[in-house]
Write a protein that holds these residues in place. Structure first.
Motif, PDB file in Angstrom:
ATOM      1  N   LYS A 171       0.725  -1.406   0.162  1.00  0.00           N
ATOM      2  CA  LYS A 171      -0.157  -0.251  -0.020  1.00  0.00           C
ATOM      3  C   LYS A 171       1.462   1.358   0.086  1.00  0.00           C
ATOM      4  O   LYS A 171       0.351   2.390  -0.453  1.00  0.00           O
ATOM      5  CB  LYS A 171      -0.912   0.097   1.456  1.00  0.00           C
ATOM      6  CG  LYS A 171      -2.414   0.260   1.080  1.00  0.00           C
ATOM      7  CD  LYS A 171      -3.021  -0.031   2.599  1.00  0.00           C
ATOM      8  CE  LYS A 171      -4.407  -0.240   2.583  1.00  0.00           C
ATOM      9  NZ  LYS A 171      -4.643  -0.538   3.912  1.00  0.00           N
ATOM     10  N   ALA A 172       1.425   1.247   1.189  1.00  0.00           N
ATOM     11  CA  ALA A 172       2.658   2.354   0.749  1.00  0.00           C
ATOM     12  C   ALA A 172       3.431   3.112  -0.396  1.00  0.00           C
ATOM     13  O   ALA A 172       3.152   4.043  -0.881  1.00  0.00           O
ATOM     14  CB  ALA A 172       4.080   2.251   1.640  1.00  0.00           C
ATOM     15  N   SER A 173       3.608   2.234  -1.132  1.00  0.00           N
ATOM     16  CA  SER A 173       3.707   2.623  -3.000  1.00  0.00           C
ATOM     17  C   SER A 173       2.621   2.778  -4.093  1.00  0.00           C
ATOM     18  O   SER A 173       3.566   3.469  -4.767  1.00  0.00           O
ATOM     19  CB  SER A 173       5.131   1.449  -3.318  1.00  0.00           C
ATOM     20  OG  SER A 173       4.236   0.168  -3.340  1.00  0.00           O
ATOM     21  N   VAL A 174       1.990   2.743  -3.474  1.00  0.00           N
ATOM     22  CA  VAL A 174       0.580   2.740  -4.921  1.00  0.00           C
ATOM     23  C   VAL A 174       0.792   4.808  -5.314  1.00  0.00           C
ATOM     24  O   VAL A 174       0.933   4.564  -6.168  1.00  0.00           O
ATOM     25  CB  VAL A 174      -0.833   2.775  -4.270  1.00  0.00           C
ATOM     26  CG1 VAL A 174      -1.625   3.134  -5.249  1.00  0.00           C
ATOM     27  CG2 VAL A 174      -0.990   1.469  -3.818  1.00  0.00           C
ATOM     28  N   PHE A 175       1.116   5.815  -4.349  1.00  0.00           N
ATOM     29  CA  PHE A 175       0.373   6.395  -4.822  1.00  0.00           C
ATOM     30  C   PHE A 175       2.136   7.185  -5.051  1.00  0.00           C
ATOM     31  O   PHE A 175       2.088   8.404  -4.994  1.00  0.00           O
ATOM     32  CB  PHE A 175       0.001   7.355  -3.520  1.00  0.00           C
ATOM     33  CG  PHE A 175      -1.601   7.413  -4.179  1.00  0.00           C
ATOM     34  CD1 PHE A 175      -1.616   7.358  -4.872  1.00  0.00           C
ATOM     35  CD2 PHE A 175      -2.582   6.282  -2.542  1.00  0.00           C
ATOM     36  CE1 PHE A 175      -3.824   6.981  -5.790  1.00  0.00           C
ATOM     37  CE2 PHE A 175      -3.321   6.453  -3.572  1.00  0.00           C
ATOM     38  CZ  PHE A 175      -3.997   6.591  -4.488  1.00  0.00           C
ATOM     39  N   GLN A 176       3.199   6.774  -5.283  1.00  0.00           N
ATOM     40  CA  GLN A 176       4.547   7.232  -4.877  1.00  0.00           C
ATOM     41  C   GLN A 176       4.420   7.451  -7.127  1.00  0.00           C
ATOM     42  O   GLN A 176       5.272   6.403  -7.427  1.00  0.00           O
ATOM     43  CB  GLN A 176       5.468   6.176  -4.840  1.00  0.00           C
ATOM     44  CG  GLN A 176       6.000   6.287  -3.413  1.00  0.00           C
ATOM     45  CD  GLN A 176       7.157   5.236  -2.949  1.00  0.00           C
ATOM     46  OE1 GLN A 176       7.981   4.772  -3.781  1.00  0.00           O
ATOM     47  NE2 GLN A 176       6.655   4.565  -1.621  1.00  0.00           N
ATOM     48  N   PRO A 177       4.957   8.669  -7.044  1.00  0.00           N
ATOM     49  CA  PRO A 177       4.977   9.344  -8.352  1.00  0.00           C
ATOM     50  C   PRO A 177       6.145   8.740  -8.593  1.00  0.00           C
ATOM     51  O   PRO A 177       7.899   9.145  -8.379  1.00  0.00           O
ATOM     52  CB  PRO A 177       4.529  10.635  -8.259  1.00  0.00           C
ATOM     53  CG  PRO A 177       5.389  10.840  -7.105  1.00  0.00           C
ATOM     54  CD  PRO A 177       4.946  10.080  -6.320  1.00  0.00           C
TER      55      PRO A 177
END
Ligand code: HEM
Length: 260
Positions: free
Chosen positions: A242-248
């Motif tokens: 989950k922690a990486s889902v919104f990393q652009p």
């Protein structure tokens, strides 16, 4: 003997590579193997196409850059939609053979890491998944020292006559990409005056959003299949993913949106 379809595609070898490990074997293990192998083939093609785009950027070949983007984005759509197929596997069906995976996990996909690195990720921790003597370790380590897609893109912008800060053009490629306000000023200018370059920025945003979409579909697939159980690769599972889902991938292109 004329060349045949079977020989050209080495089908005998290819179709012998699916070996379920469960007793029976369990019905869904074949799907699990096939889908991962198909993903790996698409990762291979993505790496091939990313090399093509970077070369086209270095040679300022605009038609090839757009052509490369069209293909990569089409592949990414397939990668995202393939999760539908694996989501037909219920948690009970997965549990029936999950222990046969032992410690293996998508976590260890060297080609996925190659794609991430080519797209600018610089997380040295992923090297720990490989022994220093492994071929993959060296490939990934070396790749982190090379320009990523973003580096090739900003060089291309510079060749097209736009200001790009020197410290970006000559940056240490082993470091992660950080947002840069000077570059953002240039990008905003481009959005207002150069349609073709703006379109290229939009394809990069498509790519960034596409990978985030894959991460989202993957984590939901994980949640519905194993809930909050730990991953076979040893991570916390869903929480880690989950922690990486919104990393652009390309933070500057997201940050300028509020100022366009
Ligand atoms: C039921 C299906 C799946 C489950 C339950 C699952 C589960 C997981 C879990 C728990 C992780 C975290 C690492 C770990 O501790 O193992 C992970 C990572 C990963 N999985 Fe899957 N996975 C599934 C399907 C797939 C498929 C089809 C692919 C395609 C290649 C894939 C690729 C990956 C990749 C690349 C990572 C690393 C992601 C990262 O570190 O950002 N997974 N998976």
């Amino acid at each position: 003997m004329p060349l045949t379809y079977q020989k050209y595609l080495k089908l005998q070898q290819l179709l012998n590579l699916q070996e379920p490990r469960s007793d029976g074997p369990e019905q869904d293990e074949m799907l699990f193997i096939v889908i991962h192998q198909v993903y790996e083939l698409w990762f291979k093609q993505l790496i091939h196409e990313l090399n093509f785009i970077q070369k086209a950027m270095n040679e300022s070949h605009q038609a090839n850059i757009f052509h490369g983007f069209k293909r990569i984005l089409s592949i990414l759509k397939v990668l995202v939609s393939q999760t539908d197929i694996l989501e037909t596997m219920t948690p009970v069906a997965f549990n029936s053979f999950r222990d046969r995976l032992e410690t293996s996990s998508g976590f260890q996909s060297a080609q996925f890491r190659e794609v991430e690195i080519m797209l600018g990720k610089r997380n040295k921790a992923i090297l720990a998944q490989f022994k220093p003597s492994d071929k993959e370790h060296k490939t990934l380590f070396d790749l982190m020292e090379k320009p990523c897609l973003w580096d090739s893109f900003i060089k291309y912008l510079n060749v097209q006559g736009y200001d790009v800060p020197d410290n970006l053009l000559n940056r240490d490629y082993s470091e992660a990409i950080n947002p840069n306000s000077e570059l953002q000023t240039t990008l905003i200018k481009i959005y207002h005056e150069r349609t073709n370059l703006m379109e290229m920025c939009e394809r990069l945003i498509d790519l960034d959003e596409g990978l985030q979409e894959w991460r989202y579909r993957h984590v939901k697939m994980v949640e519905r299949t194993i809930g909050v159980k730990m991953g076979t690769g040893g991570s916390s599972g869903m929480e880690y993913l989950k922690a990486s889902v919104f990393q652009p991938l390309f933070p500057d292109l997201w940050e300028i949106r509020s100022n366009l």
